[in-house]
Write an enzyme that holds these catalytic residues in place. Structure first.
Site, PDB file in Angstrom:
ATOM      1  N   ILE A   1       5.344  -2.071  -7.957  1.00  0.00           N
ATOM      2  CA  ILE A   1       4.939  -1.404  -9.205  1.00  0.00           C
ATOM      3  C   ILE A   1       5.882  -1.804 -10.337  1.00  0.00           C
TER       4      ILE A   1
ATOM      5  N   THR B   1      16.434  -5.832  -2.330  1.00  0.00           N
ATOM      6  CA  THR B   1      16.326  -5.543  -0.902  1.00  0.00           C
ATOM      7  C   THR B   1      15.166  -6.387  -0.358  1.00  0.00           C
TER       8      THR B   1
ATOM      9  N   THR C   1      19.535   5.490  -1.034  1.00  0.00           N
ATOM     10  CA  THR C   1      18.993   4.948  -2.290  1.00  0.00           C
ATOM     11  C   THR C   1      18.260   6.027  -3.104  1.00  0.00           C
TER      12      THR C   1
ATOM     13  N   THR D   1       6.275  10.311  -6.466  1.00  0.00           N
ATOM     14  CA  THR D   1       5.080  10.172  -5.630  1.00  0.00           C
ATOM     15  C   THR D   1       4.389  11.514  -5.412  1.00  0.00           C
ATOM     16  N   ASP D   2       3.095  11.454  -5.128  1.00  0.00           N
ATOM     17  CA  ASP D   2       2.359  12.687  -4.792  1.00  0.00           C
ATOM     18  C   ASP D   2       2.764  13.233  -3.421  1.00  0.00           C
ATOM     19  N   GLU D   3       3.478  12.416  -2.625  1.00  0.00           N
ATOM     20  CA  GLU D   3       3.823  12.857  -1.268  1.00  0.00           C
ATOM     21  C   GLU D   3       4.799  14.032  -1.269  1.00  0.00           C
TER      22      GLU D   3
ATOM     23  N   TYR E   1      10.857   9.953   3.895  1.00  0.00           N
ATOM     24  CA  TYR E   1      10.606   9.341   2.576  1.00  0.00           C
ATOM     25  C   TYR E   1      10.270  10.401   1.543  1.00  0.00           C
TER      26      TYR E   1
ATOM     27  N   SER F   1      13.101  12.649   0.624  1.00  0.00           N
ATOM     28  CA  SER F   1      14.121  12.007  -0.233  1.00  0.00           C
ATOM     29  C   SER F   1      13.609  11.903  -1.671  1.00  0.00           C
ATOM     30  N   LYS F   2      12.312  11.642  -1.841  1.00  0.00           N
ATOM     31  CA  LYS F   2      11.759  11.583  -3.215  1.00  0.00           C
ATOM     32  C   LYS F   2      11.736  12.994  -3.825  1.00  0.00           C
TER      33      LYS F   2
ATOM     34  N   ASN G   1      -0.935   3.310  -4.695  1.00  0.00           N
ATOM     35  CA  ASN G   1      -1.265   2.161  -5.550  1.00  0.00           C
ATOM     36  C   ASN G   1      -1.759   0.994  -4.706  1.00  0.00           C
TER      37      ASN G   1
ATOM     38  N   ARG H   1      -6.537   9.016   1.466  1.00  0.00           N
ATOM     39  CA  ARG H   1      -5.621   8.659   0.387  1.00  0.00           C
ATOM     40  C   ARG H   1      -6.430   8.460  -0.895  1.00  0.00           C
TER      41      ARG H   1
ATOM     42  N   ASP I   1      -0.656   7.367  16.490  1.00  0.00           N
ATOM     43  CA  ASP I   1      -0.570   7.843  15.109  1.00  0.00           C
ATOM     44  C   ASP I   1       0.870   7.768  14.581  1.00  0.00           C
TER      45      ASP I   1
ATOM     46  N   GLY J   1       4.098  12.722  12.314  1.00  0.00           N
ATOM     47  CA  GLY J   1       4.011  13.638  11.173  1.00  0.00           C
ATOM     48  C   GLY J   1       3.055  13.180  10.085  1.00  0.00           C
TER      49      GLY J   1
HETATM   50  P1  NAD Z   1       8.762  -1.358  -3.559  1.00  0.00           P
HETATM   51  O1  NAD Z   1       9.330  -1.029  -2.223  1.00  0.00           O
HETATM   52  O2  NAD Z   1       7.720  -2.424  -3.668  1.00  0.00           O
HETATM   53  O3  NAD Z   1       9.935  -1.789  -4.547  1.00  0.00           O
HETATM   54  C1  NAD Z   1      11.154  -1.099  -4.605  1.00  0.00           C
HETATM   55  C2  NAD Z   1      12.137  -1.918  -5.419  1.00  0.00           C
HETATM   56  O4  NAD Z   1      13.366  -1.185  -5.505  1.00  0.00           O
HETATM   57  C3  NAD Z   1      12.468  -3.281  -4.791  1.00  0.00           C
HETATM   58  O5  NAD Z   1      12.440  -4.291  -5.779  1.00  0.00           O
HETATM   59  C4  NAD Z   1      13.875  -3.089  -4.225  1.00  0.00           C
HETATM   60  O6  NAD Z   1      14.626  -4.290  -4.198  1.00  0.00           O
HETATM   61  C5  NAD Z   1      14.451  -2.066  -5.204  1.00  0.00           C
HETATM   62  N1  NAD Z   1      15.540  -1.280  -4.608  1.00  0.00           N
HETATM   63  C6  NAD Z   1      15.527  -0.636  -3.416  1.00  0.00           C
HETATM   64  N2  NAD Z   1      16.725  -0.045  -3.203  1.00  0.00           N
HETATM   65  C7  NAD Z   1      17.501  -0.318  -4.279  1.00  0.00           C
HETATM   66  C8  NAD Z   1      18.836   0.024  -4.650  1.00  0.00           C
HETATM   67  N3  NAD Z   1      19.626   0.764  -3.847  1.00  0.00           N
HETATM   68  N4  NAD Z   1      19.293  -0.401  -5.840  1.00  0.00           N
HETATM   69  C9  NAD Z   1      18.525  -1.153  -6.672  1.00  0.00           C
HETATM   70  N5  NAD Z   1      17.252  -1.537  -6.363  1.00  0.00           N
HETATM   71  C10 NAD Z   1      16.756  -1.113  -5.167  1.00  0.00           C
HETATM   72  O7  NAD Z   1       8.247   0.028  -4.148  1.00  0.00           O
HETATM   73  P2  NAD Z   1       6.936   0.357  -5.000  1.00  0.00           P
HETATM   74  O8  NAD Z   1       5.812   0.577  -4.086  1.00  0.00           O
HETATM   75  O9  NAD Z   1       6.830  -0.597  -6.125  1.00  0.00           O
HETATM   76  O10 NAD Z   1       7.362   1.806  -5.573  1.00  0.00           O
HETATM   77  C11 NAD Z   1       8.146   1.891  -6.761  1.00  0.00           C
HETATM   78  C12 NAD Z   1       8.393   3.364  -7.065  1.00  0.00           C
HETATM   79  O11 NAD Z   1       7.150   4.045  -7.235  1.00  0.00           O
HETATM   80  C13 NAD Z   1       9.135   4.121  -5.957  1.00  0.00           C
HETATM   81  O12 NAD Z   1      10.036   5.011  -6.554  1.00  0.00           O
HETATM   82  C14 NAD Z   1       8.034   4.858  -5.212  1.00  0.00           C
HETATM   83  O13 NAD Z   1       8.529   6.043  -4.626  1.00  0.00           O
HETATM   84  C15 NAD Z   1       7.060   5.151  -6.341  1.00  0.00           C
HETATM   85  N6  NAD Z   1       5.641   5.257  -5.948  1.00  0.00           N
HETATM   86  C16 NAD Z   1       5.035   4.277  -5.214  1.00  0.00           C
HETATM   87  C17 NAD Z   1       3.671   4.391  -4.908  1.00  0.00           C
HETATM   88  C18 NAD Z   1       2.946   3.317  -4.119  1.00  0.00           C
HETATM   89  O14 NAD Z   1       1.780   3.508  -3.766  1.00  0.00           O
HETATM   90  N7  NAD Z   1       3.547   2.183  -3.844  1.00  0.00           N
HETATM   91  C19 NAD Z   1       2.947   5.500  -5.359  1.00  0.00           C
HETATM   92  C20 NAD Z   1       3.612   6.491  -6.087  1.00  0.00           C
HETATM   93  C21 NAD Z   1       4.950   6.350  -6.405  1.00  0.00           C
HETATM   94  O1  DAU Z   2       0.868   8.485  -2.012  1.00  0.00           O
HETATM   95  C1  DAU Z   2       1.807   7.635  -2.598  1.00  0.00           C
HETATM   96  C2  DAU Z   2       2.526   6.850  -1.520  1.00  0.00           C
HETATM   97  O2  DAU Z   2       1.602   5.888  -1.020  1.00  0.00           O
HETATM   98  C3  DAU Z   2       3.789   6.164  -2.031  1.00  0.00           C
HETATM   99  O3  DAU Z   2       4.716   7.139  -2.423  1.00  0.00           O
HETATM  100  C4  DAU Z   2       4.404   5.281  -0.942  1.00  0.00           C
HETATM  101  O4  DAU Z   2       5.512   4.579  -1.469  1.00  0.00           O
HETATM  102  C5  DAU Z   2       3.350   4.293  -0.480  1.00  0.00           C
HETATM  103  O5  DAU Z   2       3.866   3.513   0.575  1.00  0.00           O
HETATM  104  C6  DAU Z   2       2.084   5.028  -0.021  1.00  0.00           C
HETATM  105  O6  DAU Z   2       2.333   5.775   1.202  1.00  0.00           O
HETATM  106  P1  DAU Z   2       1.291   5.778   2.433  1.00  0.00           P
HETATM  107  O7  DAU Z   2       2.029   6.148   3.650  1.00  0.00           O
HETATM  108  O8  DAU Z   2       0.068   6.549   2.095  1.00  0.00           O
HETATM  109  O9  DAU Z   2       0.885   4.194   2.419  1.00  0.00           O
HETATM  110  P2  DAU Z   2       0.677   3.151   3.599  1.00  0.00           P
HETATM  111  O10 DAU Z   2       0.110   1.913   2.984  1.00  0.00           O
HETATM  112  O11 DAU Z   2       1.871   3.011   4.474  1.00  0.00           O
HETATM  113  O12 DAU Z   2      -0.472   3.831   4.483  1.00  0.00           O
HETATM  114  C7  DAU Z   2      -1.723   4.192   3.927  1.00  0.00           C
HETATM  115  C8  DAU Z   2      -2.509   4.904   5.041  1.00  0.00           C
HETATM  116  O13 DAU Z   2      -2.854   3.934   6.049  1.00  0.00           O
HETATM  117  C9  DAU Z   2      -1.737   6.001   5.746  1.00  0.00           C
HETATM  118  O14 DAU Z   2      -2.607   7.066   6.075  1.00  0.00           O
HETATM  119  C10 DAU Z   2      -1.225   5.332   7.020  1.00  0.00           C
HETATM  120  C11 DAU Z   2      -2.314   4.319   7.330  1.00  0.00           C
HETATM  121  N1  DAU Z   2      -1.848   3.086   7.995  1.00  0.00           N
HETATM  122  C12 DAU Z   2      -0.823   2.381   7.423  1.00  0.00           C
HETATM  123  C13 DAU Z   2      -0.335   1.221   8.001  1.00  0.00           C
HETATM  124  C14 DAU Z   2       0.805   0.464   7.382  1.00  0.00           C
HETATM  125  C15 DAU Z   2      -2.453   2.627   9.163  1.00  0.00           C
HETATM  126  O15 DAU Z   2      -3.408   3.252   9.665  1.00  0.00           O
HETATM  127  N2  DAU Z   2      -1.988   1.478   9.739  1.00  0.00           N
HETATM  128  C16 DAU Z   2      -0.940   0.758   9.231  1.00  0.00           C
HETATM  129  O16 DAU Z   2      -0.542  -0.277   9.842  1.00  0.00           O
END
Ligand code: NAD
Ligand code: DAU
Length: 353
Positions: free
Chosen positions: A16, A40, A104, A134-136, A159, A162-163, A189, A223, A289, A292
């Site tokens: 993002i 990372t 982190t 996050t909505d989590e 996760y 921590s958020k 996303n 989701r 599964d 949790g």
């Molecule tokens: P991502 O894992 O793709 O990217 C995380 C980035 O943070 C990486 O570039 C990593 O190198 C950097 N990072 C990690 N630890 C660090 C540290 N200690 N110091 C400096 N940089 C560090 O994550 P993402 O999916 O792009 O999510 C970005 C943010 O949005 C997060 O805060 C996540 O909780 C939030 N978010 C993500 C989603 C989703 O669906 N991916 C949805 C809602 C909110």
């Molecule tokens: O809701 C926002 C969150 O969405 C963000 O805060 C997180 O950073 C992001 O990773 C995401 O969390 P989820 O756990 O929902 O995303 P993930 O892609 O890991 O999994 C989506 C769904 O699919 C979840 O119900 C678990 C399931 N899944 C996931 C993986 C990786 C599977 O069934 N098999 C898999 O191998």
């Protein structure tokens, strides 16, 4: 050139964050955008090759837990604002290694907040600390209902806990010190540049390679999916117009059970790869599964829509098709990010499933 704002975007090399950095660098040439990222396993500067030569873009490799480094950074750039995305973000990894998430997401956020508080101590006017969450944090829903900004926090995974802790710290700094903070909580996303450990990019790669698609449990978890550029647009709006000390929910109004989403993905991939209908769906494999596993997330984003006029722009089937096209045209990107530590993690996560 004197920039009107000097904005630190943490986690800008991630999924993002890279879309947020690109949007801000291109839309606001009078802002300096300082991408602060520890690189990372999830951080990849290849995501930003199109903006790295722009005069208003800088990259600084720094861990957000490094307080001395943060202090120097704020002095060097006279940082005016922070948009904080850096985090450990994958739920499955948080189950395997929770302490990395506390470090982190909790300690790093506290370090960043305290650095901003000290750097801006002469007056908070004109500064803003925007925390992307996050909505989590709200926990898990049953079949009915939506998360609003008033839903009590009830995080269920290391996760999300921590958020949630980081959100509480941000609010506490706002309340206690008057630090000008704003928070958003977004749903799942999808889109280009997502690390291929998350559901959609992992399954796209596995379909290409005819590998099993590991569906956790019965695949009934729900989701709410949002295109990553719609999230970046919402972040831009909330950064500029969101009311300070407020929280905004962001969601796609687009709920899918995992299995329905995977069936749609398989059907679309069959067409794109010119395979016979039903071919990819044969790869679906039900596995143990997630521990949790939250059942359902669904966001009520009416506050953001009503106050700031935002709405999700991408029709989902269209966004999914574009996302698949991106991964199919960027197989080299996928191969490179999947090398190294990702391979070790993959073995650990899926061994025995
Ligand atoms: P991502 O894992 O793709 O990217 C995380 C980035 O943070 C990486 O570039 C990593 O190198 C950097 N990072 C990690 N630890 C660090 C540290 N200690 N110091 C400096 N940089 C560090 O994550 P993402 O999916 O792009 O999510 C970005 C943010 O949005 C997060 O805060 C996540 O909780 C939030 N978010 C993500 C989603 C989703 O669906 N991916 C949805 C809602 C909110
Ligand atoms: O809701 C926002 C969150 O969405 C963000 O805060 C997180 O950073 C992001 O990773 C995401 O969390 P989820 O756990 O929902 O995303 P993930 O892609 O890991 O999994 C989506 C769904 O699919 C979840 O119900 C678990 C399931 N899944 C996931 C993986 C990786 C599977 O069934 N098999 C898999 O191998």
């Amino acid at each position: 050139m004197g920039f009107t704002k000097r904005i630190v975007v943490t986690g800008g090399a991630g999924f993002i964050g890279s879309h947020v950095v690109r949007r801000l660098v291109n839309r606001f040439p009078d802002y300096q955008i300082i991408n602060v990222d520890a690189l990372t396993y999830a951080g990849n500067l290849e995501n930003l090759t199109d903006v790295e030569g722009k005069p208003n873009y800088r990259f600084e490799k720094l861990d957000i837990c490094d307080m001395e480094g943060l202090k120097q950074l704020f002095q060097q750039y006279e940082v005016s604002d922070v948009i904080h995305l850096a985090a450990e973000s994958h739920v499955d990894r948080s189950i395997l290694d929770p302490l990395a998430f506390i470090q982190t997401n909790v300690v790093g956020t506290a370090a960043l907040l305290n650095t901003a508080r000290e750097a801006w101590i002469d007056g908070f006017e004109g500064h803003r600390f925007y925390h992307v969450s996050t909505d989590e944090v709200y926990g898990s829903l049953g079949d009915e209902g939506f998360f609003t900004e008033e839903t009590p926090y009830d995080p269920k995974s290391p996760y999300s806990a921590s958020k949630a802790s980081s959100d509480h710290l941000v609010r506490a700094f706002g309340h206690t010190y008057g630090l000008p903070v704003v928070i958003s909580n977004c749903s799942n996303n999808y889109g280009p540049n997502q690390f291929p450990e998350k559901l959609l990019p992992l399954f796209i790669s596995n379909i290409v390679e005819r590998k099993a698609l590991p569906v956790y449990g019965k695949g009934e978890n729900v989701r709410d999916w949002l295109y990553v550029e719609d999230h970046a647009e919402a972040i831009d709006l909330i950064f500029h117009q969101g009311r300070l000390q407020e929280t905004y929910n962001i969601g796609g109004e687009n709920e899918w059970s995992n299995i329905d989403l995977i069936q749609l993905l398989c059907a679309t991939m069959d067409e794109k790869l010119e395979r016979s209908a039903g071919d990819s769906a044969q790869l679906i494999t039900y596995v143990t599964d997630r521990a949790g596993h939250d059942f359902r997330y669904a966001i009520d984003c009416s506050k953001l829509k009503d106050e700031l006029g935002w709405s999700p722009s991408r029709q989902f089937e269209q966004g999914l098709a574009e996302t698949i096209d991106w991964y199919l045209s960027n197989q080299e990107w996928v191969n490179r990010v999947r090398s190294g530590s990702y391979q070790d993690y993959y073995e650990q996560q899926y061994a025995g499933r």
